[in-house]
Design a protein around this motif. Structure first.
Motif, PDB file in Angstrom:
ATOM      1  N   ASN A  43      89.570  43.168   8.208  1.00 26.21           N
ATOM      2  CA  ASN A  43      88.873  42.259   8.785  1.00 26.21           C
ATOM      3  C   ASN A  43      87.738  43.071   9.353  1.00 26.21           C
ATOM      4  OD1 ASN A  43      88.325  40.197  10.552  1.00 26.21           O
ATOM      5  ND2 ASN A  43      90.356  39.971  11.569  1.00 26.21           N
ATOM      6  N   TRP A  44      86.681  43.091   8.659  1.00 24.68           N
ATOM      7  CA  TRP A  44      85.754  44.241   8.844  1.00 24.68           C
ATOM      8  C   TRP A  44      85.190  44.164  10.412  1.00 24.68           C
ATOM      9  CZ3 TRP A  44      84.082  47.504   5.126  1.00 24.68           C
ATOM     10  CH2 TRP A  44      84.799  47.223   3.978  1.00 24.68           C
ATOM     11  N   PHE A  45      84.468  43.319  10.948  1.00 21.27           N
ATOM     12  CA  PHE A  45      83.845  43.492  12.079  1.00 21.27           C
ATOM     13  C   PHE A  45      84.948  43.301  13.343  1.00 21.27           C
ATOM     14  CE2 PHE A  45      79.854  42.726   9.770  1.00 21.27           C
ATOM     15  CZ  PHE A  45      79.144  43.821  10.297  1.00 21.27           C
ATOM     16  N   ASN A  46      86.207  43.032  12.842  1.00 22.51           N
ATOM     17  CA  ASN A  46      87.083  43.203  14.126  1.00 22.51           C
ATOM     18  C   ASN A  46      88.103  44.197  13.944  1.00 22.51           C
ATOM     19  OD1 ASN A  46      86.328  40.856  15.573  1.00 22.51           O
ATOM     20  ND2 ASN A  46      86.711  39.513  13.800  1.00 22.51           N
ATOM     21  N   ASP A  47      87.840  45.068  13.194  1.00 18.08           N
ATOM     22  CA  ASP A  47      88.839  46.302  12.938  1.00 18.08           C
ATOM     23  C   ASP A  47      88.337  47.464  13.761  1.00 18.08           C
ATOM     24  OD1 ASP A  47      90.634  48.053  12.136  1.00 18.08           O
ATOM     25  OD2 ASP A  47      90.710  47.253  10.035  1.00 18.08           O
ATOM     26  N   PRO A  48      88.958  47.671  14.514  1.00 15.01           N
ATOM     27  CA  PRO A  48      88.402  49.027  15.485  1.00 15.01           C
ATOM     28  C   PRO A  48      88.909  50.415  14.756  1.00 15.01           C
ATOM     29  CG  PRO A  48      90.199  48.112  16.595  1.00 15.01           C
ATOM     30  CD  PRO A  48      90.020  47.214  15.383  1.00 15.01           C
ATOM     31  N   GLY A  49      89.924  50.284  13.890  1.00  9.84           N
ATOM     32  CA  GLY A  49      90.580  51.330  13.197  1.00  9.84           C
ATOM     33  C   GLY A  49      89.784  52.490  12.490  1.00  9.84           C
ATOM     34  N   GLY A  50      89.561  53.733  12.837  1.00  7.33           N
ATOM     35  CA  GLY A  50      88.677  54.827  12.221  1.00  7.33           C
ATOM     36  C   GLY A  50      89.119  55.000  10.841  1.00  7.33           C
ATOM     37  N   ILE A  51      88.118  55.017   9.904  1.00  9.66           N
ATOM     38  CA  ILE A  51      88.227  54.974   8.444  1.00  9.66           C
ATOM     39  C   ILE A  51      89.076  56.178   8.144  1.00  9.66           C
ATOM     40  CG2 ILE A  51      86.453  53.238   7.690  1.00  9.66           C
ATOM     41  CD1 ILE A  51      84.818  55.539   6.856  1.00  9.66           C
ATOM     42  N   PHE A  52      88.987  57.154   8.776  1.00 13.42           N
ATOM     43  CA  PHE A  52      89.671  58.566   8.459  1.00 13.42           C
ATOM     44  C   PHE A  52      91.162  58.668   8.955  1.00 13.42           C
ATOM     45  CE2 PHE A  52      85.012  60.105   7.854  1.00 13.42           C
ATOM     46  CZ  PHE A  52      84.890  59.806   6.754  1.00 13.42           C
ATOM     47  N   HIS A  53      91.471  57.687   9.852  1.00 15.76           N
ATOM     48  CA  HIS A  53      92.810  57.497  10.201  1.00 15.76           C
ATOM     49  C   HIS A  53      93.882  57.127   9.326  1.00 15.76           C
ATOM     50  CE1 HIS A  53      91.700  57.865  15.060  1.00 15.76           C
ATOM     51  NE2 HIS A  53      91.687  58.903  14.421  1.00 15.76           N
ATOM     52  N   PHE A  54      93.158  56.435   8.385  1.00 21.91           N
ATOM     53  CA  PHE A  54      94.170  55.873   7.453  1.00 21.91           C
ATOM     54  C   PHE A  54      95.023  55.050   7.783  1.00 21.91           C
ATOM     55  CE2 PHE A  54      92.115  59.574   5.464  1.00 21.91           C
ATOM     56  CZ  PHE A  54      91.058  59.003   4.640  1.00 21.91           C
ATOM     57  N   GLY A  55      94.926  54.266   9.107  1.00 17.68           N
ATOM     58  CA  GLY A  55      95.736  53.285   9.373  1.00 17.68           C
ATOM     59  C   GLY A  55      96.849  53.971  10.458  1.00 17.68           C
ATOM     60  N   ALA A  56      96.790  55.293  10.682  1.00 28.24           N
ATOM     61  CA  ALA A  56      97.823  55.958  11.490  1.00 28.24           C
ATOM     62  C   ALA A  56      97.381  55.364  12.900  1.00 28.24           C
ATOM     63  CB  ALA A  56      97.622  57.197  11.293  1.00 28.24           C
ATOM     64  N   ALA A  57      98.368  55.096  13.694  1.00 27.69           N
ATOM     65  CA  ALA A  57      98.199  54.652  14.971  1.00 27.69           C
ATOM     66  C   ALA A  57      97.975  55.722  15.896  1.00 27.69           C
ATOM     67  CB  ALA A  57      99.326  53.788  15.572  1.00 27.69           C
ATOM     68  N   ASN A  58      98.638  56.857  15.821  1.00 24.24           N
ATOM     69  CA  ASN A  58      98.849  57.862  16.477  1.00 24.24           C
ATOM     70  C   ASN A  58      98.691  59.176  16.030  1.00 24.24           C
ATOM     71  OD1 ASN A  58      98.812  56.598  19.341  1.00 24.24           O
ATOM     72  ND2 ASN A  58     100.753  55.891  18.620  1.00 24.24           N
ATOM     73  N   GLY A  59      97.949  60.039  16.445  1.00 21.80           N
ATOM     74  CA  GLY A  59      97.667  61.382  15.800  1.00 21.80           C
ATOM     75  C   GLY A  59      98.622  62.587  16.361  1.00 21.80           C
ATOM     76  N   PRO A  60      98.558  63.539  15.616  1.00 19.99           N
ATOM     77  CA  PRO A  60      99.226  64.679  16.274  1.00 19.99           C
ATOM     78  C   PRO A  60      99.009  65.114  17.568  1.00 19.99           C
ATOM     79  CG  PRO A  60      97.778  65.361  14.520  1.00 19.99           C
ATOM     80  CD  PRO A  60      97.831  63.899  14.667  1.00 19.99           C
TER      81      PRO A  60
END
Lengths: 417, 389
Positions: B172-189
C-alpha cells in the motif's frame, strides 16, 4: 592601492544599499503596534479583510454573501479572500504587521499566535458570549483569556450502512450502545467484501474511544498532560482488540484516504466520522443508504471528540471595533444556520440548536453529542505531538498501547515546561 | 619630446584617464541590477534567516524589533541534543532524506548516463524522439507528476495491478511506513532498538526508506534522469573521436572503451551531475508538500519540509531557520567531500608502469611504439603535460 580604495568604496556603497533595504523592510514590518489587550479597541474607517480557508465554492459563496450583507448594513467595506494555504498566509500577515483583520483560526494554531501576541483576545467583549457552548469556549481559551468566537463545530458519530446492516440480519434494536455491542455488531458485519468498522487510523477518530473511557490526551484546559492514564490505555486496548479481530480496519488499509471514502465505497459497513461526511456522501456516493447514531458509551459513559474553528481578530488590525461587530453578526443564529445549510457545520451557539435539529432531523446525533464532547489538545506544539502519536497508532495492531501513550505523555509534558 | 615619453607609462598607470576611463564604474553600473536583485532577494533574506536562527523571534512583527532576543545556539541544540520531539523529528527527517539521497543520486546518475549513451549512438533511428521522450518528465511540473504518482501507487492503482499480473501483491505504497530493509519485521534485535542517534533508534536508521519514501525515490529518478541525460549528451558530443578510435585500434572492446576511455573523460560532467543531484535530493520539498506531508508515520518527512512546518505551522521560526542552516551545512560538506573524491590526481606509479615502455623491448623506434599503445599515448599525453610544466 587606488584600485583597492575603489573596491572599498563600492563595497561601502553596497553595504549602504543593503542597510537601506533592511531598514525599508524594518519599516514594512512595523514593530508591533500592540493591540491594547486592556479592552480599548482600535477604530478607524479602514476597510476590513476577511481571510478564510474554504472547503469549496459553497462555503466561499456563503461567507461572501454574509460579509457583503454586513458591509452594506454597517457601511464599512469588507472583502473576503480565500487562502490557498491558510497557515502560511496568516504567518506572512502577522510577520509583516499587516494581517487580515478577521480570519479562520484552528484550535491547533491558537496557542502559537496567542503566545506571540498576534491575536486580539476579544472573547469577553462579545455580546453573545454566554450563548456559545462552554466546551467550545474552553477550546479557545488560552492562559485564562477567551480569545475568539467559535465559528461552528463538528462532532464524531457512528455512521451505519443500512443495507449491510439488514443483510447481516441486524435490526434497530441491535444499534450498539456499549463497547461490547459495538464489537459484536462489527464482527457480524465483517464479510469477505467489507469490514465491520473502517475508520481513519489517527487520534482524531481513535480519540473518541479515549473520551468514552474517560480519558483524553490532555485535560480540558490543555494545561496538563494525561496521555498515559489508565482510561487511555483501556481505550487503545479495546481498539487493538478490534483490529486484531479483523472487525476494525484503518481506512488506509482498505485503500481509502479517509473513513468516509471507505464507507462510501462499501469497504466498511460502519465508520466514525463527523458531520462533514454528509456532504461527501451526497456528492460522491449518493446511492449509499446510511443512518447516523451516537457513538456507543464506553466504561465512563458517552464520549466523542469535537472539532472547531474560530473567527480570529488580529491585534494589528486598525479597525478592531468593526471587526468585532462583523464577528458578532457572523456568529448570530441567522448567519450560522445559513452557513450550516450551505456547507454543513453545526452552529456554535445554543440558541440555534433547536432550529438546527428541526432542519436536520437525520443529523441530530451529531448535535446531541455536544453535551459530552471533548476538545482536542490546544497547547502550543500539541499538533506536532498528535502527529507523532498518529504515526505510532498506525501500527497499534502490533504495538503496545502503554509504550505508545508513555512516549506521548513525555512529549506533551515537555510542551508545558 | 622626452617629457612626453617619460609621462606615458605614468599615464597608463593612472586609471582615470584615457580611453579606459570609467570602465570600472560602468562595469559596476551594468552589474548593479543583478547585484541589487540578488542582494535584496537572496543575500538579505539569508542573513535575516541566519539571525532568526539565533533568536527567539516568534513570527510577529520585525525580527529586528527590540523585543527579539539573541539566544545563542539554543535553537540548534534543541534540534541536535534536546532529547525532545524536535530532536526526534529532525533525526527522522535526516534519516529519511539520507536514504533518499543514497538511493536517488547513484541511480539517477547511472540511469541518465545510460540513456545518454543510448541516445547518443549514431546508429539509433529516431534519436530526436527518444531524447524528447526521456526529457519529458523533467519539464512537467513536479506537482502534476506527484499527483500522478499518488494515483499510480494507490493500493488499488495501476502499479499494483501490474504487479498482480506477475503474482505479486503490491504494498500500500504511500501508506506503508515500513522500512524496506526491515523486510516486514516489526521489531529488531535489542541492541539495535535500545541505542539511539538523534532520537532515532539504530534499528530505524538501518531500516532504509519506508515503502512510501521509496515511491518518492522512484519518482525522483523518473523525473530528473532526463535533465542529467542532457548534460551527459552534451559532454559526450564534446568528446573527440580520436581517443576512442585509438582505443579501438588497440583492440579495446566496447565495454572497455566505455569504462576506461569515455567515462574518465566525463569526469567534470559527472561531478556536475552528482553535485546537482546531491543538492536537489537534500532539498526535496515540493513532492512531500503536495504528496504526503510527512505521512505515513513521518517516514517521508524531510529537513526542508520540517523547516517549513516548524516555522509556518508551529510558529517555531528560530528552529525552522536553524534546520535550514543545518541542511546548508550538510549539503556543503557532502559537496566538498565529493569534490575531494572526484579530484584529478596524479596517475599512481603502479598505474603509470602499465603505460611505460618495457625496458626489454629492444631499442628500435618501431618496437617502442608497439610497447606504448596508441590509446595510452593519447590518454597520458595530457597528464604528462600537466605533470611536467
Amino acid at each position: 592601492m587606488q584600485r583597492s580604495t575603489t573596491r572599498w568604496l563600492v563595497a561601502g556603497a553596497l553595504a549602504a544599499i543593503g542597510a537601506l533595504t533592511l531598514s525599508a523592510c524594518g519599516s514594512g514590518f512595523s514593530s508591533g503596534s500592540s493591540g491594547s489587550p486592556s479592552g480599548g479597541l482600535t477604530s478607524s474607517n479602514k476597510a476590513l479583510t476577511v481571510l478564510i480557508g474554504s472547503s469549496g465554492d459553497a462555503e466561499t459563496k456563503a461567507v461572501n454573501s454574509a460579509v457583503a450583507d454586513w458591509a452594506t448594513s454597517s457601511g464599512t467595506k469588507a472583502t473576503v479572500n480565500v487562502a490557498s494555504d491558510l497557515n502560511q498566509q496568516l504567518a506572512q500577515g502577522f510577520s509583516s504587521g499587516k494581517p487580515a483583520d478577521v480570519f479562520y483560526l484552528s484550535t491547533d494554531a491558537l496557542a502559537g499566535y496567542a503566545s506571540n501576541g498576534s491575536l486580539l483576545a476579544y472573547g469577553d467583549q462579545l455580546s453573545n458570549k454566554s450563548d456559545f457552548y462552554p466546551s467550545l469556549v474552553k477550546s479557545f481559551t488560552y492562559n485564562g483569556k477567551f480569545y475568539c468566537a467559535p465559528k461552528d463545530f463538528s462532532t464524531l458519530a457512528l455512521e451505519i450502512n443500512t443495507d449491510m446492516w439488514a443483510a447481516a440480519g441486524l435490526t434497530d434494536a441491535d444499534i450498539p450502545t456499549t463497547w461490547d455491542q459495538l464489537a459484536t455488531v462489527a464482527k457480524k458485519l465483517t464479510t469477505a467484501g467489507h469490514v465491520g468498522l473502517g475508520i481513519g487510523g489517527e487520534y482524531a477518530r481513535i480519540g473518541a474511544f479515549m473520551t468514552e473511557a474517560g480519558g483524553n490526551l490532555m485535560n480540558a484546559d490543555s494545561t496538563k498532560a494525561t496521555a498515559n492514564s489508565q482510561a487511555n490505555i483501556t481505550a487503545l486496548d479495546y481498539a487493538k482488540k478490534l483490529l486484531n479481530d479483523g472487525s476494525l480496519k484503518y481506512a488506509k488499509d482498505l485503500g481509502a484516504g479517509w473513513g468516509g471514502e471507505a464507507f462510501g465505497k462499501g469497504l466498511a459497513a460502519m465508520t466514525i466520522e463527523g458531520n462533514w461526511i454528509t456532504g461527501g456522501m451526497q456528492a460522491d456516493y449518493p446511492n449509499i443508504k446510511y443512518k447516523i447514531v451516537e457513538l456507543p458509551a464506553g466504561p465512563a459513559g458517552k464520549g466523542t471528540l469535537q472539532f472547531t474553528n474560530c473567527w480570529g481578530i488580529a491585534a494589528d488590525s486598525p479597525n478592531q471595533a468593526a471587526a468585532l461587530k462583523l464577528v458578532e453578526k457572523l456568529t448570530s443564529a441567522g448567519d450560522q444556520l445559513a452557513f450550516s445549510k450551505a456547507f454543513g457545520p453545526m452552529p456554535s451557539i445554543q440558541s440555534a440548536a433547536s432550529e438546527w435539529k428541526k432542519a436536520n432531523p437525520a443529523l441530530v446525533p451529531f448535535l446531541s453529542a455536544a453535551d459530552y464532547a471533548k476538545g482536542v489538545p490546544t497547547a502550543k506544539g500539541a499538533a506536532d505531538v498528535v502527529t507523532d502519536f498518529n504515526s505510532k497508532i498506525e501500527s497499534l495492531a502490533t504495538g503496545d498501547p502503554k509504550t505508545i501513550l508513555d512516549a506521548t505523555q513525555t512529549n506533551l509534558a515537555a510542551l508545558l515546561k | 619630446m622626452s617629457t612626453t615619453t617619460r609621462q606615458a607609462p605614468a599615464l597608463r598607470l593612472r586609471k582615470k584617464s584615457g580611453i579606459r576611463r570609467g570602465e570600472a564604474a560602468s562595469g559596476w553600473l551594468f552589474t548593479a541590477p543583478m547585484l541589487i536583485l540578488l542582494g535584496l532577494f537572496l543575500v538579505v533574506p539569508v542573513l535575516m534567516a541566519l539571525w532568526v536562527s539565533f533568536s527567539d523571534w516568534s513570527g510577529r512583527g520585525s525580527p529586528f524589533a527590540g523585543n527579539v532576543n539573541f539566544i545563542g545556539l539554543k535553537n540548534y541544540s534543541a534540534l541536535l541534543s534536546g532529547g525532545g520531539l524536535a530532536e526526534q523529528d529532525f533525526g527522522t527527517a535526516l534519516k529519511n532524506n539520507a536514504w533518499y539521497v543514497v538511493l536517488v543520486v547513484p541511480l539517477q546518475t547511472a540511469l541518465s548516463l545510460l540513456l545518454a549513451v543510448l541516445v547518443n549512438r549514431q546508429i539509433l533511428k529516431g534519436r530526436g524522439f527518444f531524447r524528447t521522450a526521456f526529457y519529458f518528465p523533467s519539464v512537467t511540473s513536479s506537482v502534476a507528476i506527484t499527483v500522478l504518482w499518488l494515483f499510480l501507487f494507490n493500493s488499488t492503482g495501476a502499479v499494483n495491478k501490474l504487479l498482480s499480473y506477475i503474482g505479486i501483491t503490491g504494498p500500500n505504497w504511500f501508506n506503508d511506513p515500513g522500512g524496506i530493509f526491515h523486510f516486514g519485521a516489526a521489531n529488531g534485535p535489542g541492541f539495535l532498538t535500545a541505542n539511539t542517534a538523534l532520537g532515532v533508534s539504530w534499528w530505524d536508521w538501518l531500516g532504509g526508506p519506508s515503502v512510501a519514501m521509496f515511491a518518492f525515490v522512484l519518482l525522483a529518478i523518473f523525473t530528473t534522469s532526463g535533465t542529467f541525460m542532457l548534460l551527459f549528451i552534451a559532454a559526450l558530443q564534446n568528446l573527440g573521436g580520436d581517443v576512442t578510435e585509438a582505443a579501438m585500434m588497440d583492440g579495446a572492446n566496447g565495454w572497455q572503451r566505455f569504462w576506461r576511455v569515455t567515462l574518465p573523460q566525463l569526469r567534470p560532467t559527472l561531478f556536475t551531475v552528482l553535485t546537482l543531484g546531491l543538492i536537489g535530493c537534500w532539498q526535496v520539498f515540493d513532492q512531500i508538500y503536495t504528496g504526503t506531508k510527512g505521512a505515513p508515520g513521518k517516514t517521508t518527512l524531510t529537513p526542508a519540509y520540517l523547516s517549513y512546518q516548524a516555522a509556518f505551522n508551529n510558529q517555531e521560526w528560530g528552529q525552522g531557520a536553524a534546520i535550514a542552516f543545518l541542511l546548508f551545512i550538510i549539503i556543503v560538506v557532502f559537496t566538498l567531500l565529493q569534490r575531494w573524491i572526484l579530484a584529478e590526481r596524479k596517475v599512481s606509479k603502479r598505474r603509470m608502469r602499465l603505460y611505460d615502455i618495457p625496458p626489454s623491448a629492444g631499442s628500435g623506434p618501431s618496437s617502442g611504439a608497439s610497447g606504448q599503445t596508441a590509446a595510452a599515448i593519447a590518454l597520458t599525453a595530457p597528464l604528462q603535460r600537466k605533470d611536467r610544466p
